[in-house]
Scaffold this active site. Structure first.
Site, PDB file in Angstrom:
ATOM      1  N   GLN A   1       0.826  -1.210   0.000  1.00 12.06           N
ATOM      2  CA  GLN A   1       0.000   0.000   0.000  1.00 12.06           C
ATOM      3  C   GLN A   1       0.862   1.263   0.000  1.00 12.06           C
ATOM      4  O   GLN A   1       0.423   2.336  -0.337  1.00 12.06           O
ATOM      5  CB  GLN A   1      -0.937  -0.085   1.222  1.00 12.06           C
ATOM      6  CG  GLN A   1      -1.533   1.202   1.730  1.00 12.06           C
ATOM      7  CD  GLN A   1      -0.774   1.741   2.935  1.00 12.06           C
ATOM      8  OE1 GLN A   1       0.376   1.359   3.185  1.00 12.06           O
ATOM      9  NE2 GLN A   1      -1.409   2.631   3.681  1.00 12.06           N
TER      10      GLN A   1
ATOM     11  N   CYS B   1       3.132   2.799  13.010  1.00 14.16           N
ATOM     12  CA  CYS B   1       2.256   2.770  11.837  1.00 14.16           C
ATOM     13  C   CYS B   1       1.503   1.450  11.767  1.00 14.16           C
ATOM     14  O   CYS B   1       0.370   1.397  11.305  1.00 14.16           O
ATOM     15  CB  CYS B   1       3.062   2.986  10.564  1.00 14.16           C
ATOM     16  SG  CYS B   1       3.653   4.675  10.412  1.00 14.16           S
TER      17      CYS B   1
ATOM     18  N   CYS C   1      -5.204  -7.269  22.248  1.00  8.27           N
ATOM     19  CA  CYS C   1      -5.077  -6.158  21.297  1.00  8.27           C
ATOM     20  C   CYS C   1      -4.536  -6.730  19.996  1.00  8.27           C
ATOM     21  O   CYS C   1      -4.860  -7.855  19.636  1.00  8.27           O
ATOM     22  CB  CYS C   1      -4.177  -5.053  21.860  1.00  8.27           C
ATOM     23  SG  CYS C   1      -2.477  -5.578  22.164  1.00  8.27           S
TER      24      CYS C   1
END
Ligand code: ZN
Length: 403
Positions: A91, A207, A361
């Site tokens: 991406q 990120c 998480c």
């Protein structure tokens, strides 16, 4: 000699690199659009040809940086990366393509560089940059371009560059925001002058945790390459002592003056740090001391979680990630309560007192921090899932997406 104006900002520096002897006919054709710029000219192009630049990381920032450094005619390009190309890299990491998935990033990037400009000598360092090799690797280059995404490596890159007296061009990206600077302790501040201490673990998401707009890499990588070229050729006003801050949503660039910290432990007049730290991971801390304490004997694996579910054990599975992440992939039966609501105490009243709580998480860092807060609040039998949802996908249900 550097020219410094009364406001202390550096107006110009001598070229970092001596010019190569000559340009070939092919090179003159290839670089003609550079050669006709008076400030670059044949002299500047010869300096680029003679330059040795190392790119730390062939990822988001390393991709555009390497491609433009190669196209610009930097003679020697070093690429250091130990990772392999993953689908989720494509991406933004435009130096790699679909057919490179699974390949070593350093190899894949080297291929692209050779395709862009066969005149470039590519040096592949398919290794983990660590305190044992960083000084030796850096010493072979004139300039470092830092495209790392973690604080441990970032501090190590800074320390090694300062100890060797080399300039390095730093960049950082997160979501829609980017920053760039040139750190060169001889003429201005270093990264430690700007950030003496790493942020508390878990405070600044990566990120991978928080996301990044792919094209932001190009915006910041382009600033890094621009500064690298300026330093090599000795043109323009270098971003030494300046922090360039880019906001893609507002579409603004701001330049903030950064001064050398007189108390900097590394580059100040009374510097106490004369060598690399023994352990940069330790310096930056993967999780806080509280979280490290909290997870002892309170950690289960994804396999154990699956067993608990199948055996009908009564517990509440709480996903502490953000809503956007929950949309991407979730463990069946989980409820979403973002970490911030647990740390602030806002969510505590919604948690059952009569059931065991299982936190998870993405990878286990945020859930460890949340676990520490829960234990503090009296939920003594709470546990968290090691490796988070990524472990679940890997070990239990590979048909689910990873991110
Ligand atoms: Zn400093």
């Amino acid at each position: 000699m550097p020219v410094v104006n009364p406001g202390e900002s550096i107006v110009s520096l001598p070229p970092l690199v001596d010019p190569a002897e000559e340009l070939s006919v092919d090179e003159i054709r290839r670089y003609s659009r550079h050669l006709i710029i008076p400030d670059v000219g044949v002299d500047g192009q010869k300096r680029l040809k003679n330059a040795k630049v190392l790119c730390v990381g062939a990822g988001g920032l390393g991709s555009p940086a390497l491609m433009y450094l190669a196209a610009a005619g930097v003679g020697t390009l070093g690429i250091i990366d130990f990772d392999t190309v993953d689908e989720s890299n494509l991406q933004r990491q435009v130096i790699h393509g679909q057919s490179d998935i699974g390949r070593a990033k350093a190899e894949s990037a080297a291929n692209s560089v050779r395709e862009i400009n066969p005149n470039v000598r590519v040096v592949i360092h398919n290794t983990v940059l660590d305190r044992e090799n960083v000084l030796e690797i850096f010493s072979g280059y004139d300039l470092i371009v830092d495209g790392t995404d973690n604080f441990a490596t970032r501090y190590m890159v800074n320390d090694a560059a300062v100890l060797l007296g080399k300039p390095y061009v730093w960049g950082s990206i997160y979501r829609f925001d980017g920053q760039a600077s040139v750190f060169w302790a001889e003429y201005g501040p270093c990264y430690r002058c700007l950030y003496p201490e790493p942020p508390p673990p878990g405070m600044v998401p990566s990120c991978a945790e928080g996301g990044v707009l792919g094209v932001l890499c190009a915006s910041i990588g382009a600033i890094q390459v621009t500064e690298a070229i300026k330093l090599i050729a000795g043109i323009g006003e270098p971003l030494v002592g300046g922090l360039q801050v880019y906001d893609a949503l507002e579409m603004t660039y701001r330049k903030i003056r950064v001064r050398k910290d007189p108390n900097c432990v590394l580059c100040g007049p009374n510097a106490t740090q004369k060598e690399l730290l023994a352990d940069y991971e330790d310096f930056c801390g993967a999780v806080s001391a509280e979280a490290e304490q909290a997870v002892v004997d309170s950690t289960i694996t994804a396999l154990e979680l699956k067993d608990w579910q199948e055996s009908g054990k009564d517990f509440l599975l709480v996903d502490v990630r953000e809503p956007a992440e929950y949309e991407i992939v979730r463990i069946p039966g989980s409820v979403l309560i973002p970490k911030g609501e647990i740390l602030s105490g806002a969510a505590l009243s919604r948690l059952p007192q009569d059931k065991q709580i299982v936190l998870h998480c993405k990878s286990g860092v945020r859930s460890a921090e949340a676990l520490a807060a829960l234990k503090q609040a009296g939920f003594s039998d709470a546990v968290h899932v090691q490796g988070g949802v990524l472990s679940w996908v890997k070990q239990i249900d590979p048909s689910l997406p990873s991110y």
